[in-house]
Design an enzyme around this catalytic site. Structure first.
Site, PDB file in Angstrom:
ATOM      1  N   GLU A   2      -0.861 -29.343   6.497  1.00  0.00           N
ATOM      2  CA  GLU A   2       0.053 -29.048   5.386  1.00  0.00           C
ATOM      3  C   GLU A   2      -0.747 -29.085   4.090  1.00  0.00           C
ATOM      4  OE1 GLU A   2       3.326 -31.734   5.099  1.00  0.00           O
ATOM      5  OE2 GLU A   2       4.341 -30.906   6.852  1.00  0.00           O
ATOM      6  N   HIS A  44      -0.717  -1.910  -3.441  1.00  0.00           N
ATOM      7  CA  HIS A  44      -0.805  -0.881  -2.402  1.00  0.00           C
ATOM      8  C   HIS A  44       0.137   0.292  -2.714  1.00  0.00           C
ATOM      9  CE1 HIS A  44      -1.327   0.990   1.406  1.00  0.00           C
ATOM     10  NE2 HIS A  44      -0.079   0.783   1.757  1.00  0.00           N
ATOM     11  N   LYS A 100      -4.527  12.105   7.466  1.00  0.00           N
ATOM     12  CA  LYS A 100      -4.729  11.029   8.447  1.00  0.00           C
ATOM     13  C   LYS A 100      -3.402  10.651   9.085  1.00  0.00           C
ATOM     14  CE  LYS A 100      -4.728   6.514   7.116  1.00  0.00           C
ATOM     15  NZ  LYS A 100      -5.167   5.301   6.415  1.00  0.00           N
ATOM     16  N   SER A 121      -9.879  -2.717   8.479  1.00  0.00           N
ATOM     17  CA  SER A 121     -10.767  -2.620   9.649  1.00  0.00           C
ATOM     18  C   SER A 121     -11.952  -1.702   9.355  1.00  0.00           C
ATOM     19  CB  SER A 121      -9.991  -2.045  10.837  1.00  0.00           C
ATOM     20  OG  SER A 121      -9.635  -0.696  10.570  1.00  0.00           O
TER      21      SER A 121
HETATM   22  C1  R5P Z   1      -3.408   2.665   3.878  1.00  0.00           C
HETATM   23  O1  R5P Z   1      -2.397   3.222   3.461  1.00  0.00           O
HETATM   24  C2  R5P Z   1      -4.397   2.017   2.941  1.00  0.00           C
HETATM   25  O2  R5P Z   1      -4.470   2.685   1.725  1.00  0.00           O
HETATM   26  C3  R5P Z   1      -5.766   1.949   3.597  1.00  0.00           C
HETATM   27  O3  R5P Z   1      -6.196   3.283   3.876  1.00  0.00           O
HETATM   28  C4  R5P Z   1      -5.738   1.155   4.870  1.00  0.00           C
HETATM   29  O4  R5P Z   1      -5.133  -0.098   4.678  1.00  0.00           O
HETATM   30  C5  R5P Z   1      -7.149   0.974   5.397  1.00  0.00           C
HETATM   31  O5  R5P Z   1      -7.082   0.308   6.613  1.00  0.00           O
HETATM   32  P1  R5P Z   1      -8.287   0.346   7.664  1.00  0.00           P
HETATM   33  O6  R5P Z   1      -9.540   0.017   6.899  1.00  0.00           O
HETATM   34  O7  R5P Z   1      -7.900  -0.716   8.658  1.00  0.00           O
HETATM   35  O8  R5P Z   1      -8.312   1.706   8.268  1.00  0.00           O
END
Ligand code: R5P
Length: 310
Positions: free
Chosen positions: A36, A127, A190, A221
């Site tokens: 905690e 975001h 994409k 990632s």
């Molecule tokens: C998605 O909408 C974000 O803008 C990034 O493109 C996303 O989070 C990137 O994730 P990753 O590096 O896992 O492909």
């Protein structure tokens, strides 16, 4: 005013305090034996304008909880105004009900920060811009764009460049930077077959014989950038680099970037990076402490924050 931090990004907090010519105040954030979170604010904050710096980055749940408990401690210690400074606002990616029976985690986290007692929020490159409206308290969303732009201008001949959005959702962000640089843009179409996986469908725009810079808010990632770089090179781009505001870089991402066809990945220090990232030769960090310090100073002095981006 006072600036303090919890545990997520102490080096950035020290740098912000230095730019403000202030000492970093003492928030003692530790763990009980059962993990905690224990917090004590080790100096008087009564009647003070307080800025608490904490990115809700990995481990996101711990860092979010540290922030909430610090805000509660500050409120109960009679701080006059508490600004939660989140250089990186985690939990932003579920920002709408994308399908049945899914949460809107970004709204829940905004509610939690407000309920804990924050009076305002300062963050960077949310975001999705609409997350700003999830808070019913004043929220300033800064842009790393000017910092990224200056670096690009210093490194590249702009007439050779195409700035590339790695998905349709990022077009506004990419166009904003490209327009100010006077560079062309292209778009990667994409798809995400499932969370954490990305697949390039098409490239919209002409990249043959050009240097490409991918622009994104988050690299997690690394799959999006690595896949996009391969697709751009297959379409005849001569070189591909990437600029991202937030280096989430989970699990094996740093190794994936190191082994990729990306010439360079440039991130900001909104998230403190482990050694496996800082020692990766094709990953470089830009400092956003001056930008955050200037925004904090303007908030404290009741000056315009948006004027920073005019
Ligand atoms: C998605 O909408 C974000 O803008 C990034 O493109 C996303 O989070 C990137 O994730 P990753 O590096 O896992 O492909």
């Amino acid at each position: 005013m006072k600036v303090l931090c919890a545990n997520s990004n102490r080096s950035l907090a020290i740098s912000i305090a230095t730019h403000l010519n202030l000492p970093l105040s003492n928030a003692n954030v530790k763990r009980f034996a059962d993990k905690e979170i224990f917090v004590s604010i080790d100096e008087n904050v009564r009647g003070q304008d307080i800025f608490i710096i904490q990115s809700t980055s990995y481990p996101a749940n711990d860092h979010l909880m540290e922030l909430l408990i610090c805000i509660d401690a500050l409120r109960r210690a009679s701080a006059k105004r508490i600004t939660a400074v989140l250089p990186y606002f985690g939990y932003a990616r579920q920002d709408r009900k994308s399908e049945g029976r899914t949460p809107i985690s970004a709204k829940l986290v905004a509610n939690m920060i407000t309920t804990a007692g924050a009076d305002r929020v300062l963050t960077m490159d949310l975001h999705a811009g609409q997350i700003q409206g999830f808070f019913d308290i004043p929220t300033d969303n800064l842009f790393a764009g000017p910092v990224l732009r200056e670096d690009i201008r210093g490194k590249y001949d702009v007439k050779d460049l195409v700035l590339v959005s790695p998905d349709v959702g990022g077009v506004v962000r990419t166009r904003g930077i490209a327009m100010r640089l006077g560079a062309d843009i292209a778009i990667v179409d994409k798809r995400r077959p499932e969370p954490g996986q990305s697949k390039v469908m098409n490239i919209i725009g002409d990249v043959r014989g050009r240097k490409c810079i991918l622009v994104d808010d988050i690299v997690d990632s690394g799959g999006t950038l690595v896949g996009a770089a391969d697709a751009l090179l297959a379409q005849g781009a001569t070189e591909v680099s990437a600029y991202c505001s937030h280096g989430v870089l989970s699990n094996g991402a740093a190794a994936r970037i190191a082994a990729s066809n990306l010439t360079e990945l440039v991130i900001t220090n909104s998230i403190e990076q482990p050694q496996k990232v800082t020692s990766t030769s094709n990953i470089r960090q830009l400092d956003i402490a001056p930008l955050l310090a200037e925004a904090i100073s303007r908030i404290a002095n009741e000056q315009s924050v948006s004027a920073l981006f005019d």
